[in-house]
Design a protein around this motif. Sequence first.
Motif, mmCIF file in Angstrom:
data_model
loop_
_atom_site.group_PDB
_atom_site.id
_atom_site.type_symbol
_atom_site.label_atom_id
_atom_site.label_comp_id
_atom_site.label_asym_id
_atom_site.label_seq_id
_atom_site.Cartn_x
_atom_site.Cartn_y
_atom_site.Cartn_z
ATOM 1 N N LEU A 72 0.827 -1.208 0.000
ATOM 2 C CA LEU A 72 0.000 0.000 0.000
ATOM 3 C C LEU A 72 0.863 1.261 0.000
ATOM 4 C CD1 LEU A 72 -2.796 -1.086 2.504
ATOM 5 C CD2 LEU A 72 -3.042 -0.744 0.038
ATOM 6 N N GLN A 73 1.946 1.240 0.748
ATOM 7 C CA GLN A 73 2.822 2.413 0.769
ATOM 8 C C GLN A 73 3.514 2.595 -0.575
ATOM 9 O OE1 GLN A 73 5.078 3.045 4.343
ATOM 10 N NE2 GLN A 73 6.757 4.075 3.263
ATOM 11 N N MET A 74 3.957 1.508 -1.183
ATOM 12 C CA MET A 74 4.627 1.624 -2.481
ATOM 13 C C MET A 74 3.672 2.072 -3.576
ATOM 14 S SD MET A 74 7.453 -1.434 -2.475
ATOM 15 C CE MET A 74 8.125 -0.905 -4.057
ATOM 16 N N TRP A 75 2.373 1.815 -3.405
ATOM 17 C CA TRP A 75 1.375 2.251 -4.379
ATOM 18 C C TRP A 75 0.761 3.593 -3.987
ATOM 19 C CZ3 TRP A 75 -1.006 -3.295 -4.244
ATOM 20 C CH2 TRP A 75 -0.205 -4.151 -5.012
ATOM 21 N N LEU A 105 12.540 -1.106 5.027
ATOM 22 C CA LEU A 105 12.837 -0.601 3.691
ATOM 23 C C LEU A 105 13.292 0.851 3.813
ATOM 24 C CD1 LEU A 105 10.629 -2.951 3.349
ATOM 25 C CD2 LEU A 105 10.131 -1.894 1.135
ATOM 26 N N GLU A 106 14.399 1.192 3.210
ATOM 27 C CA GLU A 106 14.892 2.566 3.261
ATOM 28 C C GLU A 106 14.124 3.476 2.310
ATOM 29 O OE1 GLU A 106 19.086 2.866 2.753
ATOM 30 O OE2 GLU A 106 19.547 1.619 4.511
ATOM 31 N N GLU A 107 13.687 2.945 1.176
ATOM 32 C CA GLU A 107 12.921 3.725 0.192
ATOM 33 C C GLU A 107 11.821 2.840 -0.381
ATOM 34 O OE1 GLU A 107 15.167 6.540 -2.577
ATOM 35 O OE2 GLU A 107 16.593 4.909 -2.232
ATOM 36 N N THR A 108 10.593 3.304 -0.340
ATOM 37 C CA THR A 108 9.489 2.549 -0.953
ATOM 38 C C THR A 108 9.161 3.151 -2.316
ATOM 39 O OG1 THR A 108 7.948 3.886 0.365
ATOM 40 C CG2 THR A 108 8.518 1.708 1.202
ATOM 41 N N SER A 144 -3.816 0.588 -12.562
ATOM 42 C CA SER A 144 -5.070 0.458 -11.810
ATOM 43 C C SER A 144 -5.227 1.619 -10.845
ATOM 44 C CB SER A 144 -5.080 -0.857 -11.008
ATOM 45 O OG SER A 144 -5.131 -1.972 -11.851
ATOM 46 N N GLN A 145 -6.431 2.118 -10.758
ATOM 47 C CA GLN A 145 -6.716 3.245 -9.876
ATOM 48 C C GLN A 145 -7.721 2.862 -8.805
ATOM 49 O OE1 GLN A 145 -5.230 6.287 -9.787
ATOM 50 N NE2 GLN A 145 -3.829 5.405 -11.305
ATOM 51 N N PRO A 146 -7.461 3.242 -7.542
ATOM 52 C CA PRO A 146 -6.286 4.003 -7.114
ATOM 53 C C PRO A 146 -5.042 3.149 -6.985
ATOM 54 C CG PRO A 146 -7.669 3.504 -5.225
ATOM 55 C CD PRO A 146 -8.417 3.010 -6.435
ATOM 56 N N ARG A 147 -5.187 1.829 -7.122
ATOM 57 C CA ARG A 147 -4.082 0.861 -6.994
ATOM 58 C C ARG A 147 -4.644 -0.500 -7.371
ATOM 59 N NH1 ARG A 147 -6.133 -1.891 -3.083
ATOM 60 N NH2 ARG A 147 -7.179 -0.934 -1.314
#
Length: 294
Positions: free
Chosen positions: A144-147, A161-164, A172-175
């Motif tokens: 969810l954070q990466m999207w 994770l240092e960077e998502t 796909s919207q919203p994800r």
Amino acid sequence: MELDLHVSRFDWAGGPSGIGPGVTDLARRAEAIGVRTMSFMDHYFQMDWMAPAEDPMLEGYTALGFVAGVTERLRLRLLVTGVTYRFPGLLAKIVTTLDVLSRGRAELGIGAAWYEREHRGLGVPFPPTAERFERLEETIQICLQMWSDDNGPYEGRHYQLEETLCSPQPVSQPRPRILIGGSGERKTLRLVARYADACNIFGGPDEISHKLDVLRRHCDDVGRDPNEIEVTAMYRDLPTGASVQEVVQGAEAFARLGVSTLVTGAMGPNPGGWLESTFGPAMGELREIKPASL
């Protein structure tokens, strides 16, 4: 009422050289009659309670990418991704890639994993059940954070994770939609209430009715309308040569419980032909069935 197709065996395809053409034919025939979603299992060995472990089994996301290339409308997911098989950030990237290349047809089906034999066989760590559920929740949070617009760090108990960063973002919207598989009352259905767009419930009408009562209580606890969650259920126990009336009556029994999507299997030595003859003539009536509210 929607109809999805789940493919759990490939022994009908005639060996390695026949699997590609066989899957292509099945996917195209499913799409032609109006099947909405095609899914594969996320296993590396065949499930040894159903067939010999040595029977053919495909890696799920590679297979979905192949199906994306030979179809135009079928939605694509695993039923369901085992949380132990891929690091969460890589899983988010894999699903995103499938979604982008299929022009928005990917879904994330996910669960806590269970098949210890293939974990041990292929050297994949198999944590205790409680830990797998902790990892499942963290994996959903990471996806969810990466999207989202948040490219910052993620700090969990099991994953850091240092960077998502996820570029490109999904089409796909919203994800991509999230389906959580399983019917465990304390953990799985609680996660469904908190995070999922859809669930997959096993069992007959009485068991499904009970599980949906549990899901409603979890939704009440988190302040969520249960009708926001698509309920899918397996629908494979049909009589040989089932008539349109028998197919529709069985679907109506599920709809009365609040099930909105039936998931059938690829049955027999000619699964495309079975699908066409069993469900093709009934698709118009299935579309008219309205599931009960949860």
